[in-house]
Design a protein around this motif. Structure first.
Motif, short mmCIF file in Angstrom:
data_model
loop_
_atom_site.label_atom_id
_atom_site.label_comp_id
_atom_site.label_asym_id
_atom_site.label_seq_id
_atom_site.Cartn_x
_atom_site.Cartn_y
_atom_site.Cartn_z
N HIS B 275 -45.29 9.28 -51.04
CA HIS B 275 -45.06 9.73 -49.70
C HIS B 275 -45.28 8.35 -49.00
CE1 HIS B 275 -44.65 11.55 -46.01
NE2 HIS B 275 -46.01 11.12 -45.32
N GLY B 276 -46.39 7.70 -48.86
CA GLY B 276 -46.81 6.81 -47.97
C GLY B 276 -47.60 5.73 -48.60
N ALA B 277 -47.64 5.69 -50.03
CA ALA B 277 -48.59 4.58 -50.54
C ALA B 277 -47.66 3.29 -50.72
CB ALA B 277 -48.53 5.12 -52.10
N PRO B 278 -48.29 2.30 -50.62
CA PRO B 278 -47.65 0.77 -50.47
C PRO B 278 -47.00 0.77 -51.86
CG PRO B 278 -50.33 0.94 -49.89
CD PRO B 278 -49.78 2.06 -50.25
N ILE B 279 -45.98 0.04 -51.85
CA ILE B 279 -45.49 -0.17 -52.97
C ILE B 279 -46.01 -1.61 -53.35
CG2 ILE B 279 -43.26 -0.95 -54.24
CD1 ILE B 279 -41.94 1.04 -52.03
N ASP B 280 -46.82 -1.60 -54.71
CA ASP B 280 -47.53 -3.00 -54.98
C ASP B 280 -46.52 -3.69 -55.86
OD1 ASP B 280 -47.69 -1.33 -57.23
OD2 ASP B 280 -49.44 -0.99 -57.37
N GLU B 281 -47.16 -4.86 -56.33
CA GLU B 281 -46.09 -5.76 -57.29
C GLU B 281 -45.80 -5.14 -58.51
OE1 GLU B 281 -44.60 -8.36 -56.82
OE2 GLU B 281 -45.73 -8.60 -54.92
N ASP B 282 -46.77 -4.26 -59.31
CA ASP B 282 -46.16 -3.76 -60.66
C ASP B 282 -45.16 -2.66 -60.19
OD1 ASP B 282 -47.87 -5.14 -62.04
OD2 ASP B 282 -49.36 -3.38 -62.49
N ASN B 283 -45.58 -1.83 -59.23
CA ASN B 283 -44.50 -0.52 -59.10
C ASN B 283 -43.20 -1.18 -58.63
OD1 ASN B 283 -45.75 1.87 -60.07
ND2 ASN B 283 -47.27 0.95 -58.56
N TYR B 284 -43.32 -2.32 -57.66
CA TYR B 284 -42.08 -2.98 -57.27
C TYR B 284 -41.17 -3.62 -58.43
CZ TYR B 284 -38.95 -5.92 -54.36
OH TYR B 284 -38.10 -6.58 -53.54
N ALA B 285 -41.87 -4.29 -59.26
CA ALA B 285 -41.30 -4.70 -60.33
C ALA B 285 -40.57 -3.68 -61.40
CB ALA B 285 -42.17 -5.79 -61.14
N LYS B 286 -41.42 -2.68 -61.61
CA LYS B 286 -40.86 -1.59 -62.25
C LYS B 286 -39.59 -0.95 -61.77
CE LYS B 286 -44.61 0.69 -63.69
NZ LYS B 286 -45.29 1.82 -64.12
#
Ligand code: TPP
Lengths: 312, 302
Positions: B275-286
């Protein structure tokens, strides 16, 4: 002062009717209390511009916000207690945040809904409305000021809160110049103490001033009809002369007229202050004048408080 | 991670497309492009709401590029159609669509949530051109939009007033006050659009606050409810719902759109955690390659 009295709510109903044609963008909203607040008088002559939204005050305020974005001039009316407490989020987040020209008319304010009891008595509305950025706060001091307040609000390009009482109030200012925004009305010249008053207790302050004069105490009396933006200059001029001030209001001593003046004078011209208003308590049911007296708002209470302060 | 540039659509040319199925395909592409921009901004800023923004990509894009009559170079044009994003946390999607539509430069999007920016965390009408109402506290949108529709009636204007609500706004009592009031006053061209992804902040709406049977409830409140639940992530379906709206004469109208929160990134879809969690490097890359693949597939179709 004349002996004639008019109920503030009747003055309001009449003012709406008087202004209906001049302001053709005016839309009046009420929440199933129009027979009490007297907005029904407008509804009778302009049914197409009158919206009774039922007992749903929050919805009413936001509908008014939507109307204001499209160039209409909504006037939202219900009891002050419900406006200030059930619609705080709507007044803040939709109307004040966007600086929309919505007029809020809080009827039955103070203890004036006396018999209905504490559930209906509004003694924190000024504190709440005053704390909202962009809000202008007007408190007419007699029935003749009601229409002027409404006209000031209709010419204002942002939100305005007008605080009204239910009950009759003596006509005080019929022969005086019209109320002006952010301009205190000087009602008596004196040098011993400053008194600042708003709303219904204005007539009490006038009577108390006369009594005090007879006791040898001369009062500089200011009636404050705009709580925000406050006319600070005339207060500074007055307390520079008298060195002390008593504020008088039909509101909690927290956050209303006394609070507003304390904030201003504390910064610009600190002097001894005292406050007449509802102490930090809930009141009760009863006849209006007796109720006011029991909770410390009366001519005698004002006279006693001033006498005490003079002895110190 | 190296950010692969995406092929951008000519959004002004898209507006002139007259072949409806071609336009639907172009809009589907544009919505996905906006979704990627939102994903990028949220990752870059490390703050903002992904789930609800992704859910509404096709709805907001179709509104501004197909349904609504607006003038981006004259945002205050009195006859314009109104849109209120009651679920204000989806602000990034609104900003991205508005900038594509021409209200302000796309370069401004990266100022989101920074000091002195016109792009506040939640929409602010006095800062951002094209934003019709400041939102953020849930539950205001329908009341305000009802006020706009009533204005049209009083001022004898013909503009439409659209409002987009999520499950959260429908939890709020005020929304039901407005539902009753709208059915009383029946202003023309008032449309309640529901982004019905059935996921809120803390969990699924079925466990937080069940809303079903939603169409029946709205009908019982005397609204004209669309005969089917449309796919709100499918532009062709949204266009169909607009065709339906234009044929109606009994106001107000409610249209329910089935959507997916976090749409476009498989492991984020229908999951309240996004819902509002920041999109970190890992999840962004995936996540980003998934979004790019869909965009590529849409390119083939358009
Ligand atoms: C009055 C209010 N209460 C709480 C919140 C915090 N909040 C923001 S979004 C949200 C849940 C929204 O759920 P939904 O409408 O389903 O969002 P969507 O999935 O459509 O984005 C909550 C509780 C808020 N913004 N306003």
């Amino acid at each position: 002062m004349t002996n004639q009295s008019i109920a503030m709510r009747d003055a309001f109903g009449q003012a709406l009717v008087n202004l209906a044609d001049k302001y053709d963008k005016m839309v009046v909203l009420d929440a199933d209390v129009s027979s009490s607040t007297k907005t029904i008088e407008f509804g009778k002559i302009k049914p197409e511009r009158f919206l009774n939204v039922g007992v749903a005050e929050a919805n009413m305020v936001d509908i008014a916000g939507g109307l204001a974005t499209c160039g209409l001039r909504p006037i939202v009316s219900t009891f002050a207690i419900f406006l200030a407490l059930k619609c705080t989020d709507q007044i803040r987040n939709v109307v004040c945040y966007n600086n929309l020209p919505v007029i809020f008319v809080g009827g039955y304010a103070g203890l004036s809904d006396s018999f209905d009891g504490a559930s209906h008595q509004s003694v924190t509305d000024l504190a709440i409305m005053r704390a909202m950025p962009n809000m202008t706060v007007l408190v007419p001091g007699d029935p003749t000021e009601v229409q002027t307040a409404l006209e000031i609000a209709l010419e204002n390009n942002g939100p305005t809160y007008i605080r009204l009482s239910r009950n009759p109030s003596p006509i005080l200012f019929e022969k005086q110049p019209l109320m002006e925004i952010s301009k205190n009305r000087k009602l008596s010249n004196g040098s011993d103490i400053t008194m600042a008053v708003c709303g219904i207790p204005t007539f009490m302050a006038i009577e108390a001033t006369e009594k005090l004069m007879k006791l040898g105490v001369s009062v500089d009396l200011l009636q404050v009809s705009t709580l925000k933006p406050l006319d600070i200059d005339s207060l500074i001029t007055s307390v520079s002369k008298t060195g002390k001030i008593l504020t008088i209001e039909e509101h909690s001593v927290i956050g209303g007229l006394g609070g507003a003046i304390a904030e201003a004078l504390g910064k610009h011209c600190p002097v001894k202050m005292d406050y007449i208003g509802i102490e930090d308590v809930f009141a009760e049911s009863g006849p209006y004048p007796e109720l006011m007296a029991k909770y410390g708002i009366s001519v005698n209470a004002i006279v006693d408080r001033v006498k005490n302060s003079m002895e110190k | 991670m190296v950010k692969t540039e995406i092929k951008r659509i000519d959004s002004q040319k898209l507006l002139k497309e007259t072949n409806l199925s071609k336009k639907a395909a172009l809009l589907q592409y544009l919505a996905q492009q906006c979704r990627i921009d939102v994903f990028d901004i949220l990752h870059e800023k490390g703050t903002g709401h992904w789930g609800g923004a992704a859910s509404a990509a096709e709805l907001i894009t179709t509104l501004y590029f197909h349904i609504m009559k607006v003038r981006p170079n004259e945002p205050e044009w009195a006859e314009r159609d109104r849109f209120v994003l009651s679920k204000g946390h989806a602000s990034t999607m609104l900003y991205t669509v508005l900038s594509n539509r021409g209200y302000f430069p796309q370069s401004e999007l990266s100022t989101f949530r920074t000091l002195n920016s016109r792009l506040q965390g939640h929409p602010c009408m006095n800062k951002t051109p094209g934003v019709e109402m400041s939102t953020g506290a849930l539950g205001h949108g329908l009341s305000v939009t009802l006020g706009m529709a009533l204005s049209a009636q009083l001022l004898k204007k013909k503009f439409w007033s659209f409002v987009l609500l999520g499950d959260g706004c429908l939890n709020e009592g005020q929304t039901w006050e407005a539902i009753m009031a709208a059915a009383k006053f029946k202003p023309e061209r008032l449309v309640l659009m529901i982004d019905y992804n059935k996921v809120q902040l803390d969990g699924n709406s079925d466990e937080i606050m069940p809303l079903d049977p939603l169409p029946e409830k709205l009908k019982a409140f005397n609204w004209t409810v669309a005969p089917k639940v449309y796919d709100g992530n499918m532009v062709s379906d949204i266009i169909q719902s607009w065709e339906w709206m234009q044929k109606q004469t009994d106001w107000p109208l409610a249209v329910i759109y089935k959507t997916h929160k976090g749409k476009g990134v498989s492991f984020m879809e229908d999951n309240h955690k996004w819902h509002g969690a920041p999109i970190d490097e890992d999840n962004y890359a995936k996540g980003r390659p998934e979004l790019l693949k869909t965009l590529k597939d849409l390119e083939v179709q358009s």
